[in-house]
Scaffold this motif. Structure first.
Motif, PDB file in Angstrom:
ATOM      1  N   ILE A 109      73.076  14.898  35.161  1.00 41.91           N
ATOM      2  CA  ILE A 109      74.588  14.639  34.700  1.00 41.91           C
ATOM      3  C   ILE A 109      75.044  13.549  36.249  1.00 41.91           C
ATOM      4  O   ILE A 109      74.352  14.602  37.713  1.00 41.91           O
ATOM      5  N   CYS A 110      75.584  12.867  36.677  1.00 41.39           N
ATOM      6  CA  CYS A 110      75.869  12.137  37.786  1.00 41.39           C
ATOM      7  C   CYS A 110      77.238  12.313  37.753  1.00 41.39           C
ATOM      8  O   CYS A 110      77.744  11.567  37.168  1.00 41.39           O
ATOM      9  N   VAL A 111      77.535  12.137  39.112  1.00 44.22           N
ATOM     10  CA  VAL A 111      79.261  12.295  39.409  1.00 44.22           C
ATOM     11  C   VAL A 111      79.060  11.897  40.720  1.00 44.22           C
ATOM     12  O   VAL A 111      78.640  11.950  41.447  1.00 44.22           O
ATOM     13  N   PHE A 112      80.588  10.679  40.480  1.00 41.39           N
ATOM     14  CA  PHE A 112      80.701  10.273  41.427  1.00 41.39           C
ATOM     15  C   PHE A 112      82.383  10.449  42.099  1.00 41.39           C
ATOM     16  O   PHE A 112      83.093  10.686  41.675  1.00 41.39           O
ATOM     17  N   ILE A 113      82.383  10.855  43.267  1.00 41.83           N
ATOM     18  CA  ILE A 113      83.263  11.021  43.754  1.00 41.83           C
ATOM     19  C   ILE A 113      84.518  10.286  44.667  1.00 41.83           C
ATOM     20  O   ILE A 113      83.774   9.668  45.107  1.00 41.83           O
ATOM     21  N   ASN A 114      85.730  10.611  43.889  1.00 48.24           N
ATOM     22  CA  ASN A 114      87.190   9.426  44.806  1.00 48.24           C
ATOM     23  C   ASN A 114      87.431  11.023  45.671  1.00 48.24           C
ATOM     24  O   ASN A 114      87.425  11.720  45.825  1.00 48.24           O
ATOM     25  N   TYR A 115      87.919  10.062  47.347  1.00 49.10           N
ATOM     26  CA  TYR A 115      88.298  10.986  48.195  1.00 49.10           C
ATOM     27  C   TYR A 115      88.937  10.511  49.023  1.00 49.10           C
ATOM     28  O   TYR A 115      88.971   8.653  49.372  1.00 49.10           O
ATOM     29  N   ARG A 116      89.388  10.814  49.652  1.00 48.88           N
ATOM     30  CA  ARG A 116      91.021  10.185  50.823  1.00 48.88           C
ATOM     31  C   ARG A 116      90.366   9.116  52.298  1.00 48.88           C
ATOM     32  O   ARG A 116      89.194  10.264  52.631  1.00 48.88           O
ATOM     33  N   VAL A 117      90.194   8.541  52.023  1.00 49.08           N
ATOM     34  CA  VAL A 117      89.984   7.487  53.522  1.00 49.08           C
ATOM     35  C   VAL A 117      90.726   7.008  54.448  1.00 49.08           C
ATOM     36  O   VAL A 117      92.052   6.630  53.817  1.00 49.08           O
ATOM     37  N   GLY A 118      90.545   6.114  55.572  1.00 50.24           N
ATOM     38  CA  GLY A 118      91.238   5.753  56.434  1.00 50.24           C
ATOM     39  C   GLY A 118      92.617   6.661  57.113  1.00 50.24           C
ATOM     40  O   GLY A 118      92.303   8.665  56.975  1.00 50.24           O
ATOM     41  N   ILE A 119      93.766   6.271  57.034  1.00 47.68           N
ATOM     42  CA  ILE A 119      94.643   7.363  57.988  1.00 47.68           C
ATOM     43  C   ILE A 119      95.045   8.551  56.435  1.00 47.68           C
ATOM     44  O   ILE A 119      95.740   9.596  57.084  1.00 47.68           O
ATOM     45  N   PHE A 120      94.653   8.089  55.287  1.00 48.72           N
ATOM     46  CA  PHE A 120      94.814   9.459  54.965  1.00 48.72           C
ATOM     47  C   PHE A 120      94.372  10.622  54.577  1.00 48.72           C
ATOM     48  O   PHE A 120      93.803  11.583  54.369  1.00 48.72           O
ATOM     49  N   GLY A 121      92.609   9.439  54.951  1.00 50.06           N
ATOM     50  CA  GLY A 121      91.638  11.115  54.996  1.00 50.06           C
ATOM     51  C   GLY A 121      91.478  11.388  55.971  1.00 50.06           C
ATOM     52  O   GLY A 121      90.521  12.449  56.439  1.00 50.06           O
ATOM     53  N   TYR A 122      92.070  10.888  57.731  1.00 51.19           N
ATOM     54  CA  TYR A 122      91.429  11.412  58.872  1.00 51.19           C
ATOM     55  C   TYR A 122      92.364  11.695  60.132  1.00 51.19           C
ATOM     56  O   TYR A 122      91.923  11.430  61.200  1.00 51.19           O
ATOM     57  N   THR A 129      95.451  12.901  62.192  1.00 51.36           N
ATOM     58  CA  THR A 129      95.065  13.958  62.777  1.00 51.36           C
ATOM     59  C   THR A 129      96.443  14.563  63.893  1.00 51.36           C
ATOM     60  O   THR A 129      97.257  13.433  64.665  1.00 51.36           O
ATOM     61  N   HIS A 130      96.739  15.231  64.156  1.00 47.75           N
ATOM     62  CA  HIS A 130      98.633  15.340  64.969  1.00 47.75           C
ATOM     63  C   HIS A 130      98.588  16.680  64.974  1.00 47.75           C
ATOM     64  O   HIS A 130      98.162  18.188  64.197  1.00 47.75           O
ATOM     65  N   PRO A 131      99.514  17.522  65.934  1.00 43.86           N
ATOM     66  CA  PRO A 131      99.695  18.584  65.985  1.00 43.86           C
ATOM     67  C   PRO A 131      99.806  19.457  65.422  1.00 43.86           C
ATOM     68  O   PRO A 131     100.340  20.751  65.032  1.00 43.86           O
ATOM     69  N   GLN A 132     101.216  19.029  64.429  1.00 42.90           N
ATOM     70  CA  GLN A 132     101.937  19.627  63.948  1.00 42.90           C
ATOM     71  C   GLN A 132     100.892  19.762  62.149  1.00 42.90           C
ATOM     72  O   GLN A 132     101.199  20.557  61.570  1.00 42.90           O
ATOM     73  N   ARG A 186      84.471  13.677  67.215  1.00 39.33           N
ATOM     74  CA  ARG A 186      84.952  13.994  69.140  1.00 39.33           C
ATOM     75  C   ARG A 186      85.971  15.681  68.516  1.00 39.33           C
ATOM     76  O   ARG A 186      86.569  15.427  66.929  1.00 39.33           O
ATOM     77  N   PRO A 187      86.632  16.726  69.083  1.00 35.46           N
ATOM     78  CA  PRO A 187      87.227  17.129  68.613  1.00 35.46           C
ATOM     79  C   PRO A 187      88.805  16.273  68.301  1.00 35.46           C
ATOM     80  O   PRO A 187      89.414  15.250  69.053  1.00 35.46           O
ATOM     81  N   ALA A 188      89.453  17.109  67.423  1.00 34.43           N
ATOM     82  CA  ALA A 188      90.474  16.416  67.048  1.00 34.43           C
ATOM     83  C   ALA A 188      91.552  16.252  67.257  1.00 34.43           C
ATOM     84  O   ALA A 188      91.886  15.377  67.380  1.00 34.43           O
ATOM     85  N   GLU A 189      91.412  17.501  68.914  1.00 38.48           N
ATOM     86  CA  GLU A 189      92.793  17.315  69.808  1.00 38.48           C
ATOM     87  C   GLU A 189      92.920  15.656  70.453  1.00 38.48           C
ATOM     88  O   GLU A 189      93.180  15.638  71.149  1.00 38.48           O
ATOM     89  N   TRP A 240      96.438   8.162  67.417  1.00 41.28           N
ATOM     90  CA  TRP A 240      97.725   8.338  65.903  1.00 41.28           C
ATOM     91  C   TRP A 240      98.757   7.979  66.161  1.00 41.28           C
ATOM     92  O   TRP A 240      99.746   7.786  65.607  1.00 41.28           O
ATOM     93  N   GLN A 241      98.951   9.190  66.978  1.00 35.27           N
ATOM     94  CA  GLN A 241     100.453   9.058  68.447  1.00 35.27           C
ATOM     95  C   GLN A 241     100.645   7.492  68.635  1.00 35.27           C
ATOM     96  O   GLN A 241     101.820   7.068  68.005  1.00 35.27           O
ATOM     97  N   ASP A 242     100.346   6.514  68.462  1.00 36.71           N
ATOM     98  CA  ASP A 242     100.046   5.425  68.742  1.00 36.71           C
ATOM     99  C   ASP A 242     100.090   4.338  67.526  1.00 36.71           C
ATOM    100  O   ASP A 242     101.222   3.178  68.329  1.00 36.71           O
ATOM    101  N   PHE A 243      99.534   5.047  66.858  1.00 32.09           N
ATOM    102  CA  PHE A 243      99.961   3.655  65.739  1.00 32.09           C
ATOM    103  C   PHE A 243     101.527   4.409  65.287  1.00 32.09           C
ATOM    104  O   PHE A 243     102.226   3.653  64.310  1.00 32.09           O
ATOM    105  N   MET A 244     102.091   5.506  65.124  1.00 36.17           N
ATOM    106  CA  MET A 244     102.923   6.580  64.575  1.00 36.17           C
ATOM    107  C   MET A 244     104.045   5.255  65.507  1.00 36.17           C
ATOM    108  O   MET A 244     104.854   4.878  64.838  1.00 36.17           O
TER     109      MET A 244
END
Length: 473
Positions: free
Chosen positions: A144-157, A159-162, A243-246, A252-256
Protein backbone atom coordinates in the motif's frame (compact mmCIF):
# COMPACT_ATOMS: atom_id res chain seq x y z
CA UNK A 1 -8.41 9.69 -14.95
CA UNK A 2 -9.64 6.39 -16.36
CA UNK A 3 -11.26 4.19 -13.73
CA UNK A 4 -12.71 0.71 -13.90
CA UNK A 5 -15.30 0.81 -11.10
CA UNK A 6 -15.94 2.32 -7.70
CA UNK A 7 -14.99 0.73 -4.39
CA UNK A 8 -16.65 1.53 -1.06
CA UNK A 9 -15.10 0.68 2.30
CA UNK A 10 -15.85 1.37 5.95
CA UNK A 11 -13.25 3.06 8.13
CA UNK A 12 -13.26 4.30 11.71
CA UNK A 13 -13.79 7.78 10.27
CA UNK A 14 -16.76 6.73 8.14
CA UNK A 15 -17.47 5.37 4.67
CA UNK A 16 -15.11 6.26 1.84
CA UNK A 17 -15.58 5.79 -1.90
CA UNK A 18 -12.61 5.30 -4.19
CA UNK A 19 -12.15 3.50 -7.47
CA UNK A 20 -10.29 0.63 -9.07
CA UNK A 21 -7.60 1.34 -11.65
CA UNK A 22 -5.10 -1.03 -13.26
CA UNK A 23 -6.11 -3.80 -10.84
CA UNK A 24 -5.57 -1.54 -7.82
CA UNK A 25 -7.78 0.28 -5.34
CA UNK A 26 -7.23 4.05 -5.30
CA UNK A 27 -8.41 6.65 -2.78
CA UNK A 28 -7.49 10.28 -3.50
CA UNK A 29 -7.67 13.39 -1.34
CA UNK A 30 -8.31 11.51 1.91
CA UNK A 31 -8.28 14.08 4.77
CA UNK A 32 -6.06 13.14 7.69
CA UNK A 33 -6.13 16.42 9.63
CA UNK A 34 -7.43 19.98 9.77
CA UNK A 35 -5.43 23.03 10.73
CA UNK A 36 -6.06 26.74 11.02
CA UNK A 37 -3.39 29.05 9.63
CA UNK A 38 -0.22 29.00 11.76
CA UNK A 39 -1.70 26.41 14.11
CA UNK A 40 -0.85 22.73 14.56
CA UNK A 41 -2.86 20.01 12.86
CA UNK A 42 -5.73 18.19 14.55
CA UNK A 43 -6.24 14.63 13.24
CA UNK A 44 -9.50 13.81 11.49
CA UNK A 45 -11.52 11.23 13.44
CA UNK A 46 -14.88 11.44 11.63
CA UNK A 47 -16.34 12.74 8.41
CA UNK A 48 -19.97 13.24 7.55
CA UNK A 49 -21.68 10.85 5.17
CA UNK A 50 -19.78 9.06 2.43
CA UNK A 51 -16.41 10.59 1.58
CA UNK A 52 -15.75 11.02 -2.14
CA UNK A 53 -12.11 10.00 -2.65
CA UNK A 54 -12.08 9.92 -6.45
CA UNK A 55 -10.13 13.11 -7.17
CA UNK A 56 -6.95 14.73 -5.90
CA UNK A 57 -7.19 16.93 -2.84
CA UNK A 58 -5.97 20.49 -2.49
CA UNK A 59 -2.29 21.34 -2.52
CA UNK A 60 -0.87 23.80 -0.03
CA UNK A 61 -0.88 27.38 -1.36
CA UNK A 62 2.63 28.24 -2.59
CA UNK A 63 4.25 30.98 -4.58
CA UNK A 64 4.14 29.10 -7.91
CA UNK A 65 0.33 29.20 -7.77
CA UNK A 66 0.43 32.99 -7.90
CA UNK A 67 3.80 33.85 -9.46
CA UNK A 68 5.11 30.87 -11.40
CA UNK A 69 7.86 32.73 -13.27
CA UNK A 70 8.29 30.20 -16.04
CA UNK A 71 10.55 32.69 -17.77
CA UNK A 72 13.23 31.56 -15.31
CA UNK A 73 15.01 28.45 -16.72
CA UNK A 74 15.31 26.72 -13.35
CA UNK A 75 11.55 27.08 -12.77
CA UNK A 76 10.73 25.90 -16.28
CA UNK A 77 12.89 22.78 -15.94
CA UNK A 78 10.94 21.11 -13.14
CA UNK A 79 7.60 22.44 -14.33
CA UNK A 80 8.16 20.58 -17.59
CA UNK A 81 9.50 17.57 -15.73
CA UNK A 82 6.82 16.97 -13.10
CA UNK A 83 3.86 19.36 -13.50
CA UNK A 84 3.33 20.23 -17.14
CA UNK A 85 -0.28 19.58 -18.21
CA UNK A 86 -1.50 18.90 -14.66
CA UNK A 87 -4.05 20.94 -12.74
CA UNK A 88 -3.72 21.74 -9.04
CA UNK A 89 -6.21 23.26 -6.65
CA UNK A 90 -4.48 25.36 -3.99
CA UNK A 91 -6.20 25.85 -0.64
CA UNK A 92 -5.12 25.93 2.99
CA UNK A 93 -7.40 22.96 3.61
CA UNK A 94 -4.71 20.74 2.13
CA UNK A 95 -3.89 17.98 4.62
CA UNK A 96 -4.79 14.92 2.59
CA UNK A 97 -3.48 11.60 1.33
CA UNK A 98 -3.47 9.66 -1.92
CA UNK A 99 -3.67 5.92 -1.22
CA UNK A 100 -2.91 3.13 -3.71
CA UNK A 101 -3.70 -0.41 -2.52
CA UNK A 102 -3.64 -3.89 -4.06
CA UNK A 103 -6.86 -5.09 -5.64
CA UNK A 104 -9.33 -6.31 -3.01
CA UNK A 105 -6.95 -5.24 -0.24
CA UNK A 106 -9.81 -3.81 1.76
CA UNK A 107 -11.58 -7.17 2.02
CA UNK A 108 -9.47 -7.93 5.09
CA UNK A 109 -8.08 -11.28 3.92
CA UNK A 110 -4.46 -10.05 4.07
CA UNK A 111 -2.36 -7.32 5.61
CA UNK A 112 -0.08 -5.48 3.24
CA UNK A 113 3.07 -3.53 4.12
CA UNK A 114 2.81 0.23 3.76
CA UNK A 115 5.11 2.83 2.16
CA UNK A 116 4.43 6.47 3.07
CA UNK A 117 6.01 8.97 0.70
CA UNK A 118 6.83 12.63 1.46
CA UNK A 119 7.30 14.82 -1.62
CA UNK A 120 10.14 17.31 -2.05
CA UNK A 121 10.18 20.93 -3.12
CA UNK A 122 12.71 22.68 -0.91
CA UNK A 123 10.17 22.92 1.97
CA UNK A 124 8.65 25.69 -0.12
CA UNK A 125 6.58 23.94 -2.79
CA UNK A 126 5.31 20.59 -4.07
CA UNK A 127 2.27 18.35 -4.06
CA UNK A 128 1.41 14.68 -3.65
CA UNK A 129 -0.25 14.60 -7.08
CA UNK A 130 2.69 15.60 -9.26
CA UNK A 131 3.44 13.39 -12.24
CA UNK A 132 5.74 10.76 -10.65
CA UNK A 133 3.56 10.12 -7.61
CA UNK A 134 1.59 7.11 -8.73
CA UNK A 135 1.66 4.11 -6.40
CA UNK A 136 0.18 1.62 -8.87
CA UNK A 137 3.42 -0.28 -9.46
CA UNK A 138 3.81 -0.99 -5.73
CA UNK A 139 0.16 -1.85 -5.21
CA UNK A 140 0.60 -4.52 -7.89
CA UNK A 141 3.57 -5.82 -5.92
CA UNK A 142 1.57 -6.16 -2.71
CA UNK A 143 2.32 -2.81 -1.04
CA UNK A 144 0.00 0.00 0.00
CA UNK A 145 1.56 3.26 -1.16
CA UNK A 146 0.48 6.54 0.45
CA UNK A 147 1.48 10.06 -0.65
CA UNK A 148 1.22 12.92 1.87
CA UNK A 149 0.23 16.53 1.25
CA UNK A 150 1.57 18.86 3.92
CA UNK A 151 2.05 22.59 4.46
CA UNK A 152 5.04 24.25 2.79
CA UNK A 153 6.64 27.69 2.64
CA UNK A 154 5.22 30.36 4.93
CA UNK A 155 2.30 28.12 5.95
CA UNK A 156 4.66 25.29 6.86
CA UNK A 157 7.64 27.00 8.47
CA UNK A 158 6.86 30.52 9.68
CA UNK A 159 7.99 31.28 13.23
CA UNK A 160 6.72 34.04 15.52
CA UNK A 161 6.83 34.72 19.28
CA UNK A 162 3.03 34.55 19.38
CA UNK A 163 3.14 30.93 18.17
CA UNK A 164 5.59 30.07 20.95
CA UNK A 165 3.37 31.81 23.49
CA UNK A 166 0.23 30.03 22.34
CA UNK A 167 1.56 26.50 21.82
CA UNK A 168 4.81 26.26 23.77
CA UNK A 169 6.57 25.49 20.49
CA UNK A 170 7.31 27.37 17.30
CA UNK A 171 7.28 26.68 13.56
CA UNK A 172 7.61 23.27 11.92
CA UNK A 173 3.95 23.08 10.91
CA UNK A 174 4.91 21.12 7.78
CA UNK A 175 7.03 18.61 9.67
CA UNK A 176 4.27 18.25 12.25
CA UNK A 177 1.78 17.60 9.43
CA UNK A 178 3.97 14.75 8.21
CA UNK A 179 4.14 13.15 11.64
CA UNK A 180 0.39 13.64 12.11
CA UNK A 181 -0.18 11.88 8.78
CA UNK A 182 2.04 8.95 9.75
CA UNK A 183 0.14 8.50 13.00
CA UNK A 184 -3.23 8.78 11.22
CA UNK A 185 -2.13 6.16 8.71
CA UNK A 186 -1.02 3.80 11.49
CA UNK A 187 -4.43 4.17 13.11
CA UNK A 188 -6.55 3.82 9.98
CA UNK A 189 -4.61 1.90 7.32
CA UNK A 190 -5.98 -1.46 8.45
CA UNK A 191 -9.33 -0.53 6.88
CA UNK A 192 -7.55 -0.25 3.54
CA UNK A 193 -5.82 -3.61 4.01
CA UNK A 194 -2.57 -2.28 5.43
CA UNK A 195 -0.30 -3.65 8.13
CA UNK A 196 0.15 -0.84 10.66
CA UNK A 197 3.14 -2.67 12.14
CA UNK A 198 5.07 -2.74 8.87
CA UNK A 199 5.47 0.84 7.67
CA UNK A 200 8.27 2.39 5.65
CA UNK A 201 8.60 6.15 5.38
CA UNK A 202 10.20 7.53 2.24
CA UNK A 203 10.85 10.87 0.63
CA UNK A 204 12.80 12.76 -2.01
CA UNK A 205 14.88 15.93 -1.66
CA UNK A 206 13.21 18.00 1.10
CA UNK A 207 10.99 14.95 1.67
CA UNK A 208 14.11 12.85 2.26
CA UNK A 209 15.47 15.44 4.68
CA UNK A 210 12.12 15.33 6.48
CA UNK A 211 12.43 11.55 6.72
CA UNK A 212 15.92 12.01 8.16
CA UNK A 213 14.65 14.38 10.85
CA UNK A 214 11.76 12.07 11.73
CA UNK A 215 14.29 9.26 12.16
CA UNK A 216 16.42 11.25 14.62
CA UNK A 217 13.69 11.77 17.21
CA UNK A 218 13.32 8.79 19.54
CA UNK A 219 9.77 9.84 20.39
CA UNK A 220 8.96 8.35 16.99
CA UNK A 221 10.26 4.92 18.00
CA UNK A 222 7.97 2.16 16.73
CA UNK A 223 6.00 4.28 14.24
CA UNK A 224 7.87 2.84 11.25
CA UNK A 225 10.38 0.07 10.56
CA UNK A 226 12.28 1.30 7.50
CA UNK A 227 13.27 4.61 5.91
CA UNK A 228 14.11 5.47 2.30
CA UNK A 229 15.82 8.78 1.49
CA UNK A 230 16.19 9.81 -2.16
CA UNK A 231 18.71 12.62 -2.70
CA UNK A 232 18.62 14.03 0.78
CA UNK A 233 19.91 11.52 3.32
CA UNK A 234 22.86 12.07 5.65
CA UNK A 235 24.29 14.90 7.73
CA UNK A 236 24.32 18.15 5.80
CA UNK A 237 26.94 20.84 6.50
CA UNK A 238 26.29 22.93 9.57
CA UNK A 239 25.23 26.00 7.58
CA UNK A 240 22.33 24.03 6.04
CA UNK A 241 21.01 22.54 9.27
CA UNK A 242 17.98 23.71 11.27
CA UNK A 243 18.55 26.67 13.55
CA UNK A 244 16.75 27.47 16.79
CA UNK A 245 13.26 28.76 16.03
CA UNK A 246 13.86 32.07 17.75
CA UNK A 247 16.69 32.84 15.33
CA UNK A 248 14.34 32.76 12.32
CA UNK A 249 11.67 35.04 13.83
CA UNK A 250 13.47 38.18 12.66
CA UNK A 251 13.25 37.05 9.02
CA UNK A 252 9.52 36.53 9.28
CA UNK A 253 9.05 39.85 11.08
CA UNK A 254 10.86 41.51 8.18
CA UNK A 255 8.45 39.81 5.81
CA UNK A 256 5.45 40.95 7.83
CA UNK A 257 6.74 44.51 7.64
CA UNK A 258 7.22 44.20 3.87
CA UNK A 259 3.72 42.75 3.49
CA UNK A 260 2.17 45.60 5.45
CA UNK A 261 0.92 43.38 8.28
CA UNK A 262 0.68 45.50 11.41
CA UNK A 263 0.84 42.44 13.66
CA UNK A 264 0.59 38.67 13.71
CA UNK A 265 -3.21 38.75 13.86
CA UNK A 266 -3.34 40.72 10.63
CA UNK A 267 -1.00 38.27 8.90
CA UNK A 268 -3.36 35.45 9.90
CA UNK A 269 -6.22 37.13 8.07
CA UNK A 270 -4.44 38.29 4.91
CA UNK A 271 -5.47 36.55 1.69
CA UNK A 272 -3.08 34.11 0.03
CA UNK A 273 -2.90 36.47 -2.93
CA UNK A 274 -1.74 39.31 -0.68
CA UNK A 275 0.81 37.09 1.03
CA UNK A 276 2.37 35.76 -2.15
CA UNK A 277 2.31 39.12 -3.91
CA UNK A 278 4.38 40.41 -1.01
CA UNK A 279 6.57 37.28 -0.98
CA UNK A 280 7.33 37.71 -4.67
CA UNK A 281 8.77 41.14 -3.94
CA UNK A 282 10.40 40.28 -0.61
CA UNK A 283 12.37 37.14 -1.47
CA UNK A 284 14.55 38.64 -4.22
CA UNK A 285 15.79 41.21 -1.68
CA UNK A 286 17.12 38.51 0.66
CA UNK A 287 19.98 36.04 0.48
CA UNK A 288 18.88 34.06 3.55
CA UNK A 289 15.54 32.71 2.34
CA UNK A 290 16.49 29.02 2.39
CA UNK A 291 17.87 29.11 5.94
CA UNK A 292 14.72 30.72 7.33
CA UNK A 293 12.05 28.75 5.45
CA UNK A 294 12.88 25.23 6.59
CA UNK A 295 12.50 23.13 9.75
CA UNK A 296 13.81 24.63 12.97
CA UNK A 297 14.93 23.40 16.37
CA UNK A 298 11.63 23.65 18.21
CA UNK A 299 12.22 21.52 21.31
CA UNK A 300 9.57 19.02 20.20
CA UNK A 301 9.99 17.56 16.72
CA UNK A 302 13.63 18.61 16.54
CA UNK A 303 14.44 18.91 20.24
CA UNK A 304 18.14 19.73 19.87
CA UNK A 305 20.80 20.28 17.23
CA UNK A 306 20.99 17.83 14.34
CA UNK A 307 24.74 17.58 15.01
CA UNK A 308 23.86 15.83 18.28
CA UNK A 309 20.77 13.94 17.15
CA UNK A 310 22.34 12.33 14.10
CA UNK A 311 24.82 10.51 16.33
CA UNK A 312 21.95 8.39 17.64
CA UNK A 313 19.24 7.83 15.00
CA UNK A 314 16.48 5.26 15.30
CA UNK A 315 17.80 1.71 14.97
CA UNK A 316 15.86 0.81 11.84
CA UNK A 317 16.73 -0.22 8.29
CA UNK A 318 17.82 2.60 5.98
CA UNK A 319 18.12 3.01 2.23
CA UNK A 320 19.37 6.16 0.52
CA UNK A 321 20.40 7.18 -2.97
CA UNK A 322 21.98 9.95 -5.00
CA UNK A 323 22.35 10.63 -8.73
CA UNK A 324 25.34 11.32 -10.97
CA UNK A 325 24.41 15.01 -11.36
CA UNK A 326 22.58 15.60 -8.11
CA UNK A 327 22.38 18.90 -6.31
CA UNK A 328 25.94 19.36 -5.06
CA UNK A 329 26.53 15.78 -6.19
CA UNK A 330 29.84 15.07 -4.40
CA UNK A 331 28.43 16.47 -1.16
CA UNK A 332 25.26 14.40 -1.51
CA UNK A 333 27.39 11.28 -1.93
CA UNK A 334 29.73 12.19 0.92
CA UNK A 335 27.04 12.84 3.52
CA UNK A 336 25.09 9.77 2.44
CA UNK A 337 28.04 7.42 2.75
CA UNK A 338 29.10 9.02 6.03
CA UNK A 339 25.67 8.29 7.51
CA UNK A 340 25.62 4.80 5.98
CA UNK A 341 28.94 3.77 7.52
CA UNK A 342 27.50 4.24 11.00
CA UNK A 343 24.01 2.85 10.42
CA UNK A 344 22.31 -0.11 8.76
CA UNK A 345 22.04 1.44 5.31
CA UNK A 346 21.71 0.33 1.70
CA UNK A 347 23.10 3.00 -0.65
CA UNK A 348 22.47 3.31 -4.38
CA UNK A 349 24.16 5.48 -6.99
CA UNK A 350 21.77 6.30 -9.82
CA UNK A 351 23.95 6.66 -12.91
CA UNK A 352 21.31 6.60 -15.67
CA UNK A 353 21.40 9.75 -17.78
CA UNK A 354 18.05 11.33 -18.66
CA UNK A 355 17.15 11.22 -22.32
CA UNK A 356 16.37 14.21 -24.48
CA UNK A 357 18.39 17.19 -23.27
CA UNK A 358 21.81 16.07 -21.99
CA UNK A 359 21.02 16.81 -18.35
CA UNK A 360 22.56 13.55 -17.12
CA UNK A 361 20.93 12.08 -13.99
CA UNK A 362 19.68 15.37 -12.57
CA UNK A 363 18.36 15.84 -9.04
CA UNK A 364 15.19 13.71 -8.64
CA UNK A 365 15.50 12.15 -12.10
CA UNK A 366 15.22 8.75 -10.41
CA UNK A 367 11.63 9.43 -9.28
CA UNK A 368 10.13 8.27 -12.57
CA UNK A 369 12.13 5.06 -12.24
CA UNK A 370 11.13 4.52 -8.62
CA UNK A 371 7.41 4.86 -9.43
CA UNK A 372 7.39 3.38 -12.95
CA UNK A 373 6.13 6.61 -14.54
CA UNK A 374 8.62 6.74 -17.42
CA UNK A 375 5.81 6.56 -19.96
CA UNK A 376 4.28 9.73 -18.49
CA UNK A 377 7.45 11.69 -19.12
CA UNK A 378 8.19 13.75 -22.24
CA UNK A 379 11.62 12.09 -22.33
CA UNK A 380 12.28 9.28 -24.87
CA UNK A 381 13.07 6.58 -22.33
CA UNK A 382 13.94 3.21 -23.86
CA UNK A 383 13.81 -0.49 -22.99
CA UNK A 384 16.96 -0.37 -20.87
CA UNK A 385 15.48 2.44 -18.80
CA UNK A 386 12.39 0.34 -18.15
CA UNK A 387 14.57 -2.57 -17.06
CA UNK A 388 16.38 -0.39 -14.55
CA UNK A 389 13.04 0.96 -13.33
CA UNK A 390 11.71 -2.56 -12.77
CA UNK A 391 14.87 -3.54 -10.93
CA UNK A 392 14.64 -0.50 -8.64
CA UNK A 393 11.01 -1.27 -7.89
CA UNK A 394 11.91 -4.86 -7.07
CA UNK A 395 14.62 -3.78 -4.65
CA UNK A 396 12.40 -1.20 -2.99
CA UNK A 397 9.50 -3.66 -2.78
CA UNK A 398 11.61 -6.14 -0.83
CA UNK A 399 13.03 -3.36 1.33
CA UNK A 400 9.50 -2.24 2.25
CA UNK A 401 8.34 -5.81 2.89
CA UNK A 402 11.39 -7.18 4.69
CA UNK A 403 13.77 -4.31 5.44
CA UNK A 404 16.15 -5.98 2.97
CA UNK A 405 16.22 -5.12 -0.76
CA UNK A 406 17.58 -8.57 -1.54
CA UNK A 407 14.45 -10.30 -0.27
CA UNK A 408 13.39 -12.19 2.81
CA UNK A 409 16.35 -13.83 4.58
CA UNK A 410 18.55 -13.22 1.55
CA UNK A 411 21.90 -12.28 3.05
CA UNK A 412 24.32 -14.41 1.06
CA UNK A 413 23.62 -13.89 -2.66
CA UNK A 414 26.69 -13.28 -4.77
CA UNK A 415 27.26 -9.89 -6.37
CA UNK A 416 27.25 -9.93 -10.16
CA UNK A 417 26.01 -8.29 -13.33
CA UNK A 418 22.38 -8.15 -14.32
CA UNK A 419 21.85 -9.85 -17.70
CA UNK A 420 19.92 -7.76 -20.23
CA UNK A 421 17.24 -10.45 -20.40
CA UNK A 422 16.43 -9.93 -16.73
CA UNK A 423 12.69 -10.34 -16.26
CA UNK A 424 11.12 -8.72 -13.23
CA UNK A 425 8.26 -11.25 -13.02
CA UNK A 426 10.36 -14.35 -13.54
CA UNK A 427 10.86 -16.29 -10.33
CA UNK A 428 13.35 -18.53 -12.12
CA UNK A 429 15.62 -15.53 -12.72
CA UNK A 430 15.30 -14.04 -9.23
CA UNK A 431 18.87 -15.00 -8.35
CA UNK A 432 20.19 -12.87 -11.21
CA UNK A 433 19.36 -9.79 -9.19
CA UNK A 434 22.73 -8.50 -7.98
CA UNK A 435 23.25 -8.69 -4.25
CA UNK A 436 23.01 -5.28 -2.59
CA UNK A 437 25.51 -5.03 0.23
CA UNK A 438 24.62 -3.11 3.36
CA UNK A 439 27.65 -0.95 4.00
CA UNK A 440 28.83 2.63 3.84
CA UNK A 441 31.92 2.44 1.68
CA UNK A 442 30.20 1.30 -1.52
CA UNK A 443 26.93 1.88 -3.35
CA UNK A 444 24.84 -0.23 -5.71
CA UNK A 445 25.71 1.22 -9.11
CA UNK A 446 22.54 1.50 -11.19
CA UNK A 447 23.52 2.00 -14.80
CA UNK A 448 21.77 1.62 -18.14
CA UNK A 449 24.41 -0.76 -19.51
CA UNK A 450 23.13 -3.50 -17.21
CA UNK A 451 26.37 -3.90 -15.23
CA UNK A 452 24.83 -3.50 -11.82
CA UNK A 453 27.37 -3.94 -9.05
CA UNK A 454 28.76 -2.42 -5.86
CA UNK A 455 31.26 0.41 -6.42
CA UNK A 456 33.01 3.10 -4.41
CA UNK A 457 31.96 6.70 -5.08
CA UNK A 458 34.12 8.67 -7.51
CA UNK A 459 34.04 12.14 -6.00
CA UNK A 460 36.15 13.71 -8.76
CA UNK A 461 33.73 12.43 -11.39
CA UNK A 462 30.75 13.66 -9.39
CA UNK A 463 32.36 17.08 -9.07
CA UNK A 464 32.95 17.21 -12.82
CA UNK A 465 29.35 16.19 -13.46
CA UNK A 466 28.10 18.92 -11.14
CA UNK A 467 30.16 21.57 -12.91
CA UNK A 468 29.25 20.28 -16.36
CA UNK A 469 25.56 19.72 -15.64
CA UNK A 470 24.90 23.09 -14.07
CA UNK A 471 22.09 24.16 -11.76
CA UNK A 472 18.60 22.78 -12.43
CA UNK A 473 16.50 24.10 -9.58
Amino acid sequence: MNTDSTVLINTACGKIRGFTKDECEVFLGVPYAKAARFEYAVPVSKWDGELDATKNGNACPQIRAYHEHLEIPERTFYHKEFRNGLHFNYDEDCLNLNIFAPQNASDGTAKYPVMIFIHGGGFDSGSNSELPFDGTCYAKRGIICVFINYRVGIFGYLTHPQIQKQFGRNGNFGLDDQLTAIKWIRTNINAFGGDSENITIAGQSAGAISVQYLCLNHKNEGLFKNALMISGGGKFPDFALPRPAEQTCEYWQDFMNAAGAADFSELKTMSCQQIFDAMDIFKPTRKDNMYNTMPVIDGVLIPESIQKMIKNPLKINYMLGYTNCDLYAPLMALIGHKFARKNKTYVYFFDVDAKGDGKMAFHSSDLNFVFNTLDKSWRPYDENDHKIAELMQDYITDFVKYGNPNGKNQNDKLSGNMPHDYEQNSKEKENFRPFWKQCGKTALHLTANGKIKMIRPNYLKLTWNMLKGGKQI
